[in-house]
Design an enzyme around this catalytic site. Structure first.
Site, PDB file in Angstrom:
ATOM      1  N   HIS A 123       0.818  -1.228   0.000  1.00 42.48           N
ATOM      2  CA  HIS A 123       0.000   0.000   0.000  1.00 42.48           C
ATOM      3  C   HIS A 123       0.845   1.269   0.000  1.00 42.48           C
ATOM      4  O   HIS A 123       0.306   2.367  -0.219  1.00 42.48           O
ATOM      5  CB  HIS A 123      -0.936   0.036   1.211  1.00 42.48           C
ATOM      6  CG  HIS A 123      -1.979  -1.030   1.210  1.00 42.48           C
ATOM      7  ND1 HIS A 123      -2.824  -1.250   0.145  1.00 42.48           N
ATOM      8  CD2 HIS A 123      -2.327  -1.959   2.159  1.00 42.48           C
ATOM      9  CE1 HIS A 123      -3.640  -2.254   0.426  1.00 42.48           C
ATOM     10  NE2 HIS A 123      -3.351  -2.702   1.629  1.00 42.48           N
ATOM     11  N   ASP A 159      -2.869 -10.741  -2.342  1.00 39.20           N
ATOM     12  CA  ASP A 159      -3.436 -10.211  -1.100  1.00 39.20           C
ATOM     13  C   ASP A 159      -4.900  -9.840  -1.342  1.00 39.20           C
ATOM     14  O   ASP A 159      -5.267  -9.418  -2.447  1.00 39.20           O
ATOM     15  CB  ASP A 159      -2.638  -8.971  -0.687  1.00 39.20           C
ATOM     16  CG  ASP A 159      -2.957  -8.475   0.708  1.00 39.20           C
ATOM     17  OD1 ASP A 159      -2.161  -8.737   1.617  1.00 39.20           O
ATOM     18  OD2 ASP A 159      -3.998  -7.810   0.886  1.00 39.20           O
ATOM     19  N   HIS A 161      -6.429  -7.317  -0.408  1.00 40.44           N
ATOM     20  CA  HIS A 161      -6.533  -5.877  -0.652  1.00 40.44           C
ATOM     21  C   HIS A 161      -5.703  -5.496  -1.878  1.00 40.44           C
ATOM     22  O   HIS A 161      -4.628  -6.041  -2.095  1.00 40.44           O
ATOM     23  CB  HIS A 161      -6.039  -5.089   0.569  1.00 40.44           C
ATOM     24  CG  HIS A 161      -6.751  -5.440   1.833  1.00 40.44           C
ATOM     25  ND1 HIS A 161      -6.236  -6.340   2.752  1.00 40.44           N
ATOM     26  CD2 HIS A 161      -7.942  -5.028   2.320  1.00 40.44           C
ATOM     27  CE1 HIS A 161      -7.084  -6.465   3.760  1.00 40.44           C
ATOM     28  NE2 HIS A 161      -8.125  -5.682   3.520  1.00 40.44           N
ATOM     29  N   ASP A 242      -4.198 -12.930   3.753  1.00 41.27           N
ATOM     30  CA  ASP A 242      -5.532 -12.517   4.178  1.00 41.27           C
ATOM     31  C   ASP A 242      -6.570 -12.875   3.120  1.00 41.27           C
ATOM     32  O   ASP A 242      -7.765 -12.629   3.301  1.00 41.27           O
ATOM     33  CB  ASP A 242      -5.581 -11.018   4.497  1.00 41.27           C
ATOM     34  CG  ASP A 242      -4.893 -10.156   3.475  1.00 41.27           C
ATOM     35  OD1 ASP A 242      -4.489 -10.662   2.408  1.00 41.27           O
ATOM     36  OD2 ASP A 242      -4.728  -8.943   3.734  1.00 41.27           O
TER      37      ASP A 242
END
Length: 300
Positions: A123, A159, A161, A242
């Site tokens: 991120h 991931d 996200h 995740d």
């Protein structure tokens, strides 16, 4: 064959505050899982040094690095609502980036490697920390691979996200292609299918709750689209666990066997060219451990 697993003990020092999901126990859980006796023949441990300033500045401007270092000297502080630099977090940030760089070097020597990068990085923007991330480990790794002679790099991100920082850092550079499958709409809100960069971005946005096989099929279809008429010299994986069923921060339905299948499929597509994974998310410790073990076993 064994897989080089790159680590740095300082990655345990980052602490984001009481109750923060990106907690030091994540690092301990991965180490414990990979140190099991039955994995001894499949893992070769490699210790990394901290990332150099020069390597970091291939991706992040010096003013941003100075800001983080100065904040650390003052004892830390919040950079956004969920990204907190603790008293010893800067040690972990530099160590994590160094792990990513050393994993590239091991990948070039051995054909595969996995880096226990904590805190994660996908991120992080050029001059902004967010989403638990301070430096973008996987893009630092990509630039390091290029500096070592691998002109074309493919980054894939599973991931749950979207790797918004990775996309932002490479979307104008056709020498790097980026594939991300992620829950959408979900944090951080980016990653729509029509975000294509200069034709080098391949987003696979999907809702939570789909059948496992759908995610596996669609992720590999995104990879194959990126490989159409383009051959990378190096593959980097933003390995976020995740995306496994039961993680508190995601709603995908994947199991560790799917991580195995993905990893084996990626290795097949790359042939003898290097494949290196770096750790991103994964916030239920038993799932994180199981996912990492599946990935490292498939690499080896």
């Amino acid at each position: 064959m064994s897989t080089p697993v790159v680590w740095n003990a300082a990655c345990r020092h980052h602490y984001g505050g009481a109750g923060h999901p990106e907690r030091p126990q994540r690092f301990a859980a991965v180490l414990e899982a990979l140190r099991r006796p039955e994995l001894k023949s499949q893992v070769t441990w490699v210790e990394a040094a901290d990332a150099s300033r020069d390597a970091i500045e291939r991706v992040h401007p010096p003013e941003y690095v100075d800001m983080l270092a100065a904040l650390a000297e003052r004892g830390g502080g919040a950079l956004d609502g969920d990204t907190f630099l603790g008293p010893r977090s800067w040690e972990s940030v530099l160590a994590s980036a160094g792990v990513a760089l050393r994993a590239v070097e091991q990948g070039m020597k051995e054909g595969r490697a996995f880096g226990i990068t904590r805190p994660p990085g996908h991120h992080a923007l050029a001059a902004r920390a967010m989403g638990f991330c301070f430096l973008n480990n996987v893009v630092l790794a990509a630039r390091h691979a290029q500096a070592l002679g691998c002109a074309r790099v493919l980054i894939v991100d599973w991931d749950v996200h979207h790797g918004n920082g990775t996309q932002a850092l490479v979307e104008h550079d056709p020498s790097i292609r980026f594939v991300s499958m992620h829950q959408y709409p979900w944090y951080p809100g980016t990653g729509a299918a029509d975000e294509r960069g200069v034709g080098n971005v391949f987003n696979v946005p999907r809702p939570g709750g789909l059948e496992r096989a759908t995610y596996v099929r669609d992720f590999l279809a995104g990879v194959d689209a990126a490989l159409d008429d383009w051959t990378p010299d190096f593959l980097l994986i933003s390995a976020g666990f995740d995306s496994l069923a039961g993680d508190p921060l995601g709603e995908f339905t994947l199991e560790p066997d799917d991580i195995t299948q993905w990893t084996e499929a990626l290795r097949q597509r790359m042939g003898t060219r290097p494949v290196v994974g770096v750790l991103e998310g994964g916030y239920r410790l038993d799932l994180l451990a199981a996912g990492v073990v599946a990935h490292v076993r498939a690499l080896s």
